[in-house]
Design a protein around this motif. Structure first.
Motif, mmCIF file in Angstrom:
data_model
loop_
_atom_site.group_PDB
_atom_site.id
_atom_site.type_symbol
_atom_site.label_atom_id
_atom_site.label_comp_id
_atom_site.label_asym_id
_atom_site.label_seq_id
_atom_site.Cartn_x
_atom_site.Cartn_y
_atom_site.Cartn_z
ATOM 1 N N ASP A 563 13.189 14.128 4.400
ATOM 2 C CA ASP A 563 11.771 14.482 4.326
ATOM 3 C C ASP A 563 11.358 14.519 2.847
ATOM 4 N N ILE A 564 11.127 13.334 2.262
ATOM 5 C CA ILE A 564 10.767 13.280 0.837
ATOM 6 C C ILE A 564 9.267 13.487 0.670
ATOM 7 N N LEU A 565 8.857 13.735 -0.555
ATOM 8 C CA LEU A 565 7.449 13.988 -0.857
ATOM 9 C C LEU A 565 6.580 12.796 -0.445
ATOM 10 N N PRO A 566 5.456 13.036 0.230
ATOM 11 C CA PRO A 566 4.534 11.931 0.533
ATOM 12 C C PRO A 566 4.078 11.194 -0.727
ATOM 13 N N SER A 567 3.921 11.938 -1.822
ATOM 14 C CA SER A 567 3.499 11.301 -3.075
ATOM 15 C C SER A 567 4.521 10.286 -3.550
ATOM 16 N N VAL A 568 5.801 10.565 -3.328
ATOM 17 C CA VAL A 568 6.862 9.635 -3.721
ATOM 18 C C VAL A 568 6.784 8.366 -2.880
ATOM 19 N N LYS A 569 6.610 8.518 -1.571
ATOM 20 C CA LYS A 569 6.483 7.350 -0.704
ATOM 21 C C LYS A 569 5.309 6.480 -1.137
ATOM 22 N N LEU A 570 4.202 7.113 -1.445
ATOM 23 C CA LEU A 570 2.992 6.394 -1.825
ATOM 24 C C LEU A 570 3.189 5.631 -3.135
ATOM 25 N N LEU A 571 3.662 6.326 -4.162
ATOM 26 C CA LEU A 571 3.765 5.712 -5.492
ATOM 27 C C LEU A 571 4.811 4.603 -5.527
ATOM 28 N N ILE A 723 -2.774 -3.950 6.937
ATOM 29 C CA ILE A 723 -2.017 -2.971 7.724
ATOM 30 C C ILE A 723 -1.923 -1.663 6.934
ATOM 31 N N PRO A 724 -2.207 -0.515 7.559
ATOM 32 C CA PRO A 724 -1.987 0.751 6.855
ATOM 33 C C PRO A 724 -0.501 1.007 6.638
ATOM 34 N N GLY A 725 -0.180 1.648 5.528
ATOM 35 C CA GLY A 725 1.206 2.017 5.278
ATOM 36 C C GLY A 725 1.744 2.954 6.346
ATOM 37 N N ASN A 726 3.073 3.059 6.418
ATOM 38 C CA ASN A 726 3.743 3.934 7.385
ATOM 39 C C ASN A 726 3.343 3.582 8.820
ATOM 40 N N SER A 727 3.411 2.279 9.136
ATOM 41 C CA SER A 727 3.027 1.798 10.476
ATOM 42 C C SER A 727 4.203 1.105 11.156
#
Length: 735
Positions: A563-571, A723-727
Motif C-alpha cells: 500500500d504505497i503512497l498514491p502520490s508515488v504512484k502518480l509521479l 484511459i484513466p490510470g489504475n484501470s
C-alpha cells in the motif's frame, strides 16, 4: 532578526496599515485576503497558529497601480490593473477539490512602451501577525537549483504554523525569456523572509503592446510542520502530487519506437565509432569515436542488459550479445579479487587528465553498478556472469566495511586511499552508494540464499537515515536504492525501509524539470518532467534517465502488493509517460544541426547516427557538448519491451504510455492487463498494427464500466484510446 530589502520594508509598512480587502476566502486551514498597496496586489494569507505570509501577485514599480475592473470567478477573482508601465491582468484562484488548498495566481503585462527589466522583487514575504517580517523564522527544506523545477519547500517555525510547497509554472514564462533572451535557471529562491520567484533581468526589451505572462504560481498548504525526516519526505511527495494535478501539462504524441529501435540497433552494431578492439576482443566505446579512453565494464553491461530485455521480448537472437559477453572476463583482476572499472589490458591509455582517469582509481558507484547488472544476468541463468559476480562480492563488502558504508567519490582499489572524499566541500561523498550496495547484496541473497548478504543490505540501508534530500548523488543509483529499500521493507516488514525508499524518491523528484523550456533552442525538443543525472548537473542525460525509467517500472512491479503512497504512484507513472514521449529527442537526427555543439568533449557527434546525445541543455545553450553516448543505447531497448504488449497470432500490438502489469493474452479470445498510475490522470493506449491487414473485430472494456470504449482512428490504421490510470482493461476479440 532577519535583514530586509527596501521592497520588504516598504511592503510590510504598507500592509500593516492596509485594512481594505478586495476579496476574501477561507479554505481550511488557511484564510486568503487580497489587498492593494501603492505598487502591488498582495494575497495576505493567514496560516494556523498565527502564521502569516503575503504573496505579491502583481507588481508595478512606482506608486500608481490602480484596479480598473474586478470580476468574481469560482473560488477566486480576476483583476484588470493599470499603471505607468502598462495594463496588467491578474487571476487568483483557490482550489479546494482535495483536503489541502492550493492557491494559484497568474499575472500578465501589456507594456505601454518598449521596456527593459533590470530587477524585480521576490513574490513571497513572511510578515508576521504585526507585519514584522524580521521577527519570523522558517526552514527551507529544498528549492530550485539551476534549471530544475522552480520550487520552494519550506516550513514556518516562528510561529510554528504551516508547511508550504511553492511552485512557479516556468513554462508560462518562456515567452518572456524568448523576448528578453534570459534563462529561467535559479529564478526561484531567496532568503527568509523574502522568497519566491523574480523575473530574470532582461538582455533585450519587452516589445510594447504585446501581452506576456510575468508569473504563474501554485502554492499548496499543510498545517503539518514535520520534525521527522520520514514525515518531511512524505509531505513533499503529497504536496507535489497535489500541485501536479493542477499544473498545466504539455500534450504528448505517439512515437513509433519499433522503428526508432531498428535505426539505433543498426547504428550501434555497424558504426565503427561505437567499437574498439583490445587483445582480440571488441568493446563498446563510451562515446562515439572516443578511442582515447580504455573500455569500461559499466559501458558494456549498460548496453547488454537492455539488449537482453529486447531479445526476451522479441524472441530474436543477436550475435552482438555474445560479442559483449566474451569480453567481460578480462575485466576481472585476480590479485584484487574483483571486476575493475577500466579494462586492465588497456589501463596504460589513461593519461590522468581527470582524477578518476588513473589506473586502479574507482568512482564509488562504478563498482556496484556493474555488479548489479552481473547479478541480473546471473539470476537469468548466465554462469559466466554468476562467477564474476560471486567472485567480486568479498571485495565489495571489504570496501563497504572500510568506509563504514559511507563511500567517498574516488578511491584507489589496491590501497583504499581516498582520492576525492567529497562531491563539494562539506557535502560528503556519494551518499546513495549505500543504497545501490544494499541492492547488490539483496541480489546476492536472492542468488545464494546466504543470510549474511541480507544482513549487509540492512546495515547499509540504515546508514541512509538523516540524508533527506541530500541522498541524491546520481539519479539512476538513487532510483535503484529506492527499489532496494522497498524490497527490504517487503522482506523484513520494517517500516524504516519504506520511509527511506520514499526519501530516495523525494530526492529524485526534487531533481526534475517540471516545465518545458520553450525558448531559444529549447523550442526544438520537449523537456517537461526530465531528470538531471547529478545533483549539480547543468543538463539532463539519456543514460541516467533510461535507467531511472527502468528502475521505476521495477519499483511499481515490487509495489503491487504494498500500500504505497498514491502520490508515488502518480509521479512515477507520469515520469514514465513523459520519458516515452520525449526521449527520442536525445537522438541528434531529431534535432536541427545548428543547435548541436561543434566542439565536443568526448569523441565526435555524427548527426546522422541514431546514437543518443549525452546532454540536452538550457534553451540558450547548444546540446551534445559531452558527446554521443554509446552506453545510452539502452533507451529504445528499455522502452519497447515495457510499453508494447505482443498479442500471439494477432496483427497488432497494444501500446500504452503508462506502465502496466498482469498482462494475459488468451489466444483468439481476450487480452487483459492493468494500467498503473492514478485514476485522476489519463494515459494513451493504442492498438498498433504489425501487419498490413486490418485489426480484427474487438471491443475494449474498463472494469466497472459497461459501455465499451470508442477508438479514435489515427495514422497507419492504428486505433487510439484515452484511459484513466489504475484501470483494469479487457480487450475482447470477436471470434
Amino acid at each position: 532578526m532577519n535583514a530586509l530589502s527596501p521592497w520588504a520594508i516598504s511592503s510590510s509598512t504598507e500592509l500593516a496599515g492596509n485594512t481594505s480587502v478586495i476579496f476574501e476566502l477561507k479554505a481550511d486551514p488557511v484564510t486568503f485576503k487580497v489587498n492593494l498597496t501603492s505598487d502591488s496586489i498582495w494575497i495576505q494569507t493567514e496560516l494556523p497558529a498565527g502564521g502569516r505570509v503575503a504573496f505579491r501577485a502583481a507588481y508595478s514599480p512606482g506608486t500608481n497601480l490602480e484596479i480598473v475592473k474586478t470580476t468574481p470567478q469560482a473560488e477566486g477573482i480576476i483583476l484588470s490593473l493599470a499603471s505607468a508601465i502598462g495594463k496588467q491582468n491578474l487571476s487568483i484562484v483557490i482550489d479546494q477539490t482535495e483536503s489541502s488548498p492550493v492557491l494559484r495566481y497568474t499575472s500578465s503585462l501589456i507594456p505601454a512602451k518598449e521596456m527593459l527589466i533590470p530587477n524585480w522583487p521576490k513574490d513571497i514575504l513572511f510578515n508576521g501577525q504585526k507585519d514584522n517580517p524580521e521577527q519570523t523564522d522558517g526552514k527551507i527544506h529544498a528549492g530550485q537549483f539551476g534549471t530544475r523545477t522552480g520550487f520552494l519547500y519550506l516550513s514556518q517555525t516562528r510561529p510554528k504554523s504551516a508547511t508550504l510547497l511553492y511552485l512557479q509554472n516556468l513554462t508560462a514564462l518562456c515567452d518572456y525569456c524568448d523576448r528578453t533572451e534570459t534563462s529561467l535557471g535559479d529564478t526561484v529562491g531567496g532568503e527568509w523572509p523574502e522568497l519566491g520567484f523574480s523575473l530574470p533581468p532582461s538582455k533585450k526589451p519587452l516589445p510594447a503592446g504585446e501581452e506576456v505572462i510575468l508569473s504563474d504560481a501554485f502554492i499548496a498548504f499543510s498545517e503539518e510542520v514535520p520534525e521527522k525526516e520520514s514525515d518531511l519526505m512524505r509531505l513533499y511527495l503529497d504536496l507535489l502530487a497535489r500541485i501536479y494535478l493542477l499544473l498545466p501539462k504539455p500534450e504528448t504524441a505517439y512515437k513509433h519506437w519499433p522503428d526508432i529501435l531498428d535505426k539505433g540497433l543498426k547504428d550501434l552494431i555497424d558504426s565503427p565509432g561505437c567499437w574498439s578492439q583490445v587483445t582480440g576482443h571488441k568493446y563498446f566505446n563510451a562515446y562515439v569515436s572516443d578511442y582515447e579512453t580504455p573500455p569500461e565494464i559499466m559501458v558494456q553491461l549498460a548496453v547488454l542488459l537492455p539488449l537482453i530485455d529486447y531479445i526476451e521480448w522479441s524472441k530474436k537472437e543477436m550475435e552482438v550479445t555474445k560479442t559483449i559477453k566474451e569480453g567481460l572476463p578480462a575485466f576481472f583482476d585476480k590479485k584484487l579479487g574483483t571486476i575493475m572499472r577500466w579494462l586492465p589490458a588497456a589501463e596504460d591509455k589513461l593519461k590522468g587528465e581527470e582524477e578518476q582517469k588513473v589506473p586502479k582509481v574507482m568512482d564509488s558507484w562504478y563498482l556496484h553498478h556493474p555488479l548489479l547488472n552481473l547479478s541480473r544476468l546471473a539470476l537469468k541463468g548466465d554462469k559466466m556472469a554468476k562467477q564474476l559476480f560471486l567472485d567480486s562480492l568479498e571485495f565489495a563488502i571489504k570496501v563497504a566495511h572500510h568506509f563504514k558504508y559511507q563511500w567517498p567519490v574516488f578511491y584507489k582499489m589496491d590501497t583504499m586511499e581516498v582520492i576525492k572524499a567529497e562531491t563539494a566541500e562539506g557535502k560528503g561523498g556519494e551518499k546513495d552508494v549505500a543504497g545501490i550496495f544494499a541492492h547488490v547484496m539483496l541480489q546476492a541473497w536472492e542468488l545464494t540464499k546466504e543470510h549474511r548478504y541480507l544482513n549487509e543490505a540492512e546495515r547499509a540501508a540504515k546508514t541512509l537515515q538523516g540524508y533527506g534530500f541530500e541522498i541524491f548523488y546520481q539519479a539512476n543509483n538513487t532510483a535503484f536504492s529506492s527499489g532496494a529499500l522497498l524490497r527490504l521493507y517487503k522482506i523484513t516488514k520494517n517500516k524504516l525501509y519504506l520511509e527511506l525508499s520514499y526519501m530516495c524518491l523525494a530526492g529524485i523528484f526534487r531533481n526534475v524539470q517540471l516545465w518545458d523550456c520553450n525558448y531559444g533552442y529549447g523550442k526544438n525538443f520537449p523537456k517537461f518532467f526530465s531528470l538531471y543525472p547529478l545533483n549539480d548537473a547543468p543538463y539532463t542525460a539519456v543514460y541516467e534517465e533510461q535507467e531511472v525509467f527502468s528502475a521505476f517500472h521495477d519499483y511499481l512491479k515490487h509495489a503491487e502488493d504494498v500500500d504505497i503512497l498514491p502520490s508515488v504512484k502518480l509521479l512515477i507513472a507520469e515520469y514514465i509517460r513523459y520519458l516515452v514521449d520525449r526521449s527520442v529527442y536525445y537522438y541528434p537526427s531529431m534535432l536541427p544541426t545548428d543547435m548541436l555543439e561543434e566542439k565536443v568533449k568526448m569523441g565526435e557527434v555524427d548527426p546522422k547516427l541514431w546514437i543518443a546525445l549525452e546532454d540536452l541543455q538550457d534553451g540558450w545553450l547548444k546540446s551534445g557538448t559531452v558527446g554521443q553516448e554509446v552506453y545510452g543505447a539502452g533507451n529504445a531497448f528499455g522502452i519497447l519491451p515495457r510499453h508494447y504488449l505482443q498479442i500471439p497470432a494477432e496483427p497488432f500490438m497494444v501500446y500504452t504510455d503508462y506502465p502496466t502489469s498482469g498482462f494475459n493474452a488468451k489466444k483468439g479470445k481476450q487480452i487483459s492487463f492493468t494500467i498503473l498510475g492514478d485514476p485522476r490522470i489519463s494515459c494513451r493506449m493504442m492498438l498498433v498494427k504489425t501487419k498490413k491487414k486490418k485489426i480484427p473485430g474487438f471491443k475494449v472494456l474498463i472494469k466497472g464500466h459497461k459501455v465499451p470504449l470508442k477508438a479514435r482512428p489515427v495514422s497507419n490504421g492504428n486505433l487510439e484510446y484515452t484511459i484513466p490510470g489504475n484501470s483494469d482493461i479487457t480487450i475482447q476479440l470477436h471470434s
